[in-house]
Design a protein around this motif. Sequence first.
Motif, PDB file in Angstrom:
ATOM      1  N   ASP A  26       0.802  -1.226   0.000  1.00 25.50           N
ATOM      2  CA  ASP A  26       0.000   0.000   0.000  1.00 25.50           C
ATOM      3  C   ASP A  26       0.833   1.273   0.000  1.00 25.50           C
ATOM      4  O   ASP A  26       0.296   2.377   0.108  1.00 25.50           O
ATOM      5  CB  ASP A  26      -0.937   0.011   1.209  1.00 25.50           C
ATOM      6  N   GLY A  27       2.155   1.129  -0.118  1.00 32.14           N
ATOM      7  CA  GLY A  27       3.015   2.308  -0.133  1.00 32.14           C
ATOM      8  C   GLY A  27       3.495   2.744   1.239  1.00 32.14           C
ATOM      9  O   GLY A  27       4.290   3.677   1.345  1.00 32.14           O
ATOM     10  N   TYR A  28       3.006   2.068   2.284  1.00 30.69           N
ATOM     11  CA  TYR A  28       3.384   2.456   3.640  1.00 30.69           C
ATOM     12  C   TYR A  28       4.253   1.389   4.339  1.00 30.69           C
ATOM     13  O   TYR A  28       4.925   1.682   5.313  1.00 30.69           O
ATOM     14  CB  TYR A  28       2.127   2.710   4.485  1.00 30.69           C
ATOM     15  N   ASN A  29       4.206   0.168   3.853  1.00 27.44           N
ATOM     16  CA  ASN A  29       4.955  -0.920   4.473  1.00 27.44           C
ATOM     17  C   ASN A  29       6.179  -1.266   3.647  1.00 27.44           C
ATOM     18  O   ASN A  29       6.091  -1.389   2.421  1.00 27.44           O
ATOM     19  CB  ASN A  29       4.066  -2.168   4.598  1.00 27.44           C
ATOM     20  N   ASP A  30       7.324  -1.436   4.300  1.00 28.39           N
ATOM     21  CA  ASP A  30       8.505  -1.861   3.559  1.00 28.39           C
ATOM     22  C   ASP A  30       8.518  -3.385   3.454  1.00 28.39           C
ATOM     23  O   ASP A  30       7.723  -4.091   4.088  1.00 28.39           O
ATOM     24  CB  ASP A  30       9.795  -1.336   4.190  1.00 28.39           C
ATOM     25  N   ALA A  31       9.436  -3.905   2.632  1.00 27.99           N
ATOM     26  CA  ALA A  31       9.460  -5.335   2.337  1.00 27.99           C
ATOM     27  C   ALA A  31       9.700  -6.178   3.584  1.00 27.99           C
ATOM     28  O   ALA A  31       9.062  -7.232   3.768  1.00 27.99           O
ATOM     29  CB  ALA A  31      10.530  -5.624   1.289  1.00 27.99           C
ATOM     30  N   ASN A  32      10.577  -5.730   4.459  1.00 27.54           N
ATOM     31  CA  ASN A  32      10.879  -6.503   5.669  1.00 27.54           C
ATOM     32  C   ASN A  32       9.668  -6.584   6.597  1.00 27.54           C
ATOM     33  O   ASN A  32       9.384  -7.631   7.180  1.00 27.54           O
ATOM     34  CB  ASN A  32      12.061  -5.880   6.414  1.00 27.54           C
ATOM     35  N   LYS A  33       8.940  -5.467   6.699  1.00 25.63           N
ATOM     36  CA  LYS A  33       7.757  -5.446   7.559  1.00 25.63           C
ATOM     37  C   LYS A  33       6.677  -6.374   7.011  1.00 25.63           C
ATOM     38  O   LYS A  33       6.039  -7.110   7.765  1.00 25.63           O
ATOM     39  CB  LYS A  33       7.227  -4.020   7.672  1.00 25.63           C
ATOM     40  N   ILE A  34       6.494  -6.345   5.690  1.00 28.33           N
ATOM     41  CA  ILE A  34       5.498  -7.214   5.068  1.00 28.33           C
ATOM     42  C   ILE A  34       5.870  -8.682   5.260  1.00 28.33           C
ATOM     43  O   ILE A  34       5.021  -9.518   5.590  1.00 28.33           O
ATOM     44  CB  ILE A  34       5.356  -6.881   3.572  1.00 28.33           C
ATOM     45  N   ALA A  35       7.163  -8.989   5.039  1.00 27.92           N
ATOM     46  CA  ALA A  35       7.637 -10.371   5.204  1.00 27.92           C
ATOM     47  C   ALA A  35       7.390 -10.871   6.618  1.00 27.92           C
ATOM     48  O   ALA A  35       6.959 -12.013   6.837  1.00 27.92           O
ATOM     49  CB  ALA A  35       9.115 -10.444   4.854  1.00 27.92           C
ATOM     50  N   ASN A  36       7.639  -9.998   7.575  1.00 22.68           N
ATOM     51  CA  ASN A  36       7.431 -10.375   8.974  1.00 22.68           C
ATOM     52  C   ASN A  36       5.952 -10.605   9.266  1.00 22.68           C
ATOM     53  O   ASN A  36       5.574 -11.555   9.954  1.00 22.68           O
ATOM     54  CB  ASN A  36       7.985  -9.278   9.880  1.00 22.68           C
ATOM     55  N   ASN A  37       5.094  -9.736   8.700  1.00 24.96           N
ATOM     56  CA  ASN A  37       3.653  -9.838   8.960  1.00 24.96           C
ATOM     57  C   ASN A  37       3.040 -11.119   8.381  1.00 24.96           C
ATOM     58  O   ASN A  37       2.072 -11.667   8.941  1.00 24.96           O
ATOM     59  CB  ASN A  37       2.925  -8.629   8.380  1.00 24.96           C
ATOM     60  N   ILE A  38       3.583 -11.584   7.267  1.00 22.86           N
ATOM     61  CA  ILE A  38       2.978 -12.767   6.638  1.00 22.86           C
ATOM     62  C   ILE A  38       3.715 -14.054   6.995  1.00 22.86           C
ATOM     63  O   ILE A  38       3.382 -15.124   6.488  1.00 22.86           O
ATOM     64  CB  ILE A  38       2.926 -12.614   5.102  1.00 22.86           C
ATOM     65  N   GLY A  39       4.731 -13.936   7.881  1.00 26.57           N
ATOM     66  CA  GLY A  39       5.358 -15.132   8.427  1.00 26.57           C
ATOM     67  C   GLY A  39       6.519 -15.694   7.621  1.00 26.57           C
ATOM     68  O   GLY A  39       6.850 -16.879   7.770  1.00 26.57           O
ATOM     69  N   ILE A  40       7.119 -14.888   6.769  1.00 29.83           N
ATOM     70  CA  ILE A  40       8.282 -15.361   6.018  1.00 29.83           C
ATOM     71  C   ILE A  40       9.506 -15.327   6.926  1.00 29.83           C
ATOM     72  O   ILE A  40       9.799 -14.316   7.570  1.00 29.83           O
ATOM     73  CB  ILE A  40       8.523 -14.489   4.769  1.00 29.83           C
ATOM     74  N   LYS A  41      10.224 -16.409   6.975  1.00 31.23           N
ATOM     75  CA  LYS A  41      11.412 -16.508   7.820  1.00 31.23           C
ATOM     76  C   LYS A  41      12.574 -15.756   7.184  1.00 31.23           C
ATOM     77  O   LYS A  41      12.633 -15.579   5.973  1.00 31.23           O
ATOM     78  CB  LYS A  41      11.789 -17.973   8.025  1.00 31.23           C
ATOM     79  N   ASN A  42      13.506 -15.328   8.011  1.00 32.15           N
ATOM     80  CA  ASN A  42      14.664 -14.562   7.523  1.00 32.15           C
ATOM     81  C   ASN A  42      15.438 -15.305   6.444  1.00 32.15           C
ATOM     82  O   ASN A  42      15.954 -14.712   5.505  1.00 32.15           O
ATOM     83  CB  ASN A  42      15.597 -14.231   8.697  1.00 32.15           C
ATOM     84  N   ALA A  43      15.504 -16.629   6.590  1.00 33.37           N
ATOM     85  CA  ALA A  43      16.262 -17.425   5.624  1.00 33.37           C
ATOM     86  C   ALA A  43      15.594 -17.450   4.258  1.00 33.37           C
ATOM     87  O   ALA A  43      16.225 -17.789   3.252  1.00 33.37           O
ATOM     88  CB  ALA A  43      16.445 -18.847   6.150  1.00 33.37           C
ATOM     89  N   GLU A  44      14.292 -17.093   4.218  1.00 38.93           N
ATOM     90  CA  GLU A  44      13.557 -17.161   2.957  1.00 38.93           C
ATOM     91  C   GLU A  44      13.264 -15.782   2.356  1.00 38.93           C
ATOM     92  O   GLU A  44      12.687 -15.681   1.275  1.00 38.93           O
ATOM     93  CB  GLU A  44      12.206 -17.880   3.186  1.00 38.93           C
ATOM     94  N   ILE A  45      13.680 -14.731   3.052  1.00 38.59           N
ATOM     95  CA  ILE A  45      13.266 -13.400   2.621  1.00 38.59           C
ATOM     96  C   ILE A  45      13.846 -13.022   1.261  1.00 38.59           C
ATOM     97  O   ILE A  45      13.241 -12.249   0.513  1.00 38.59           O
ATOM     98  CB  ILE A  45      13.634 -12.332   3.677  1.00 38.59           C
ATOM     99  N   HIS A  46      15.011 -13.598   0.899  1.00 42.05           N
ATOM    100  CA  HIS A  46      15.597 -13.249  -0.400  1.00 42.05           C
ATOM    101  C   HIS A  46      14.717 -13.736  -1.553  1.00 42.05           C
ATOM    102  O   HIS A  46      14.691 -13.130  -2.623  1.00 42.05           O
ATOM    103  CB  HIS A  46      17.017 -13.807  -0.524  1.00 42.05           C
ATOM    104  N   PHE A  47      13.981 -14.845  -1.321  1.00 46.69           N
ATOM    105  CA  PHE A  47      13.044 -15.304  -2.353  1.00 46.69           C
ATOM    106  C   PHE A  47      11.887 -14.309  -2.503  1.00 46.69           C
ATOM    107  O   PHE A  47      11.397 -14.053  -3.606  1.00 46.69           O
ATOM    108  CB  PHE A  47      12.490 -16.685  -1.990  1.00 46.69           C
ATOM    109  N   PHE A  48      11.455 -13.752  -1.364  1.00 47.60           N
ATOM    110  CA  PHE A  48      10.375 -12.768  -1.361  1.00 47.60           C
ATOM    111  C   PHE A  48      10.816 -11.486  -2.084  1.00 47.60           C
ATOM    112  O   PHE A  48      10.079 -10.946  -2.914  1.00 47.60           O
ATOM    113  CB  PHE A  48       9.982 -12.469   0.083  1.00 47.60           C
ATOM    114  N   ILE A  49      12.009 -11.022  -1.789  1.00 51.36           N
ATOM    115  CA  ILE A  49      12.547  -9.812  -2.441  1.00 51.36           C
ATOM    116  C   ILE A  49      12.692 -10.042  -3.942  1.00 51.36           C
ATOM    117  O   ILE A  49      12.394  -9.161  -4.759  1.00 51.36           O
ATOM    118  CB  ILE A  49      13.903  -9.414  -1.835  1.00 51.36           C
TER     119      ILE A  49
END
Length: 361
Positions: free
Chosen positions: A34-57
């Motif tokens: 929505d233009g207000y959340n950064d990628a890390n915050k979104i990843a955390n909110n939807i339960g993506i683990k740190n080890a998988e965040i590069h796939f999300f990015i």
Amino acid sequence: MINEKVLRIGTDDNNIYYLDDENGYWRKALTLFDGYNDANKIANNIGIKNAEIHFFIDGINKLKDKGFLLVLDKKFTNEKWFERYRSNIFYFNSDKINGIDFQNKLNKISVLIIGVGGGGFTILSHLVSLGVENITVIDFDKVDLSNISRQVLWGEKEVSRDKIDVAEDYFLNKNSKGRIRKLKCNIESVSDIQKYVNDVDWVFSCADDPPYKMQRIVNKACYIANKPVLFSFCQKNNGRYFFMDPAKSGCVDCLFVGTVDEKWYNFILALKNSNFVPQTSATSYTISLLCSIIIQKWIILLQDGKFNNWITRLDFDTLSFTKVTEWYKQKNCPTCGDNNITDNNLLSFFKLMGNIENNDN
């Protein structure tokens, strides 16, 4: 959504992207873009683990590259501005164009419209809707009854009003914080418009009287100021337009130097000597169609910067486009060349057009 494991992004048949979503992450993430959340915050909110965040990015970057997602450098703050231009922004956004950046560019462009009759006023309406916030209009005429049939935005209450005043009212009603300047002027020379051309980024020449001479006046002013210009004409079953960067691609006088021959000159001479005034043969829908195409081509030109050295003819009956006349920069051009003209037809033609430098015609 195609099924629980695959998402379809996009509604256009020519621009679709299928996204694997076996874990359901993307269905959740899309609601948070929505233009207000950064990628890390979104990843955390939807339960993506740190080890998988590069796939999300990586997925975010793919959506960005496809033009489906706008990635901002910082949190979005101007919600009212975005809401106003939301449709424009998502239309412009693509794999090559950032919609927000391009909308900001449109907001900053300044434009001069010469002639705000059927065509010029329709151009004005499109420019204001696109977000052009700095417009100057020049016209000497008043709205008459015949204007109503070819202008969808005018009614009986506009009859007998100065066209520039109607243009001002329309502009300010659409954008009260924008800037519009108006000049009531019957253009007879370059000096009549030079300072107004100097002050803008683009010129739209929508006046056609006197024929050929008006185009030469606008052309010369744009050449002196090094400003790009659009020329357009609407006839019974076709419309014509061309964009010029007079200092680079050649100018209107280059066009005349390359095309005027004995037959053409004799036609212009006979037309002028006859004092014949052609009747306007245009409708609201043909003018609207031509102006919509012109604006669409202008938007593309703003994006790629490529000027075409030819007049385009739009056939209203078949909706087909044709190259009518192609021109090139001419060394002996009287405006951007050395004015070393020896051809008798050209000499006679430019003499017939009269002096465009001052009012002593």
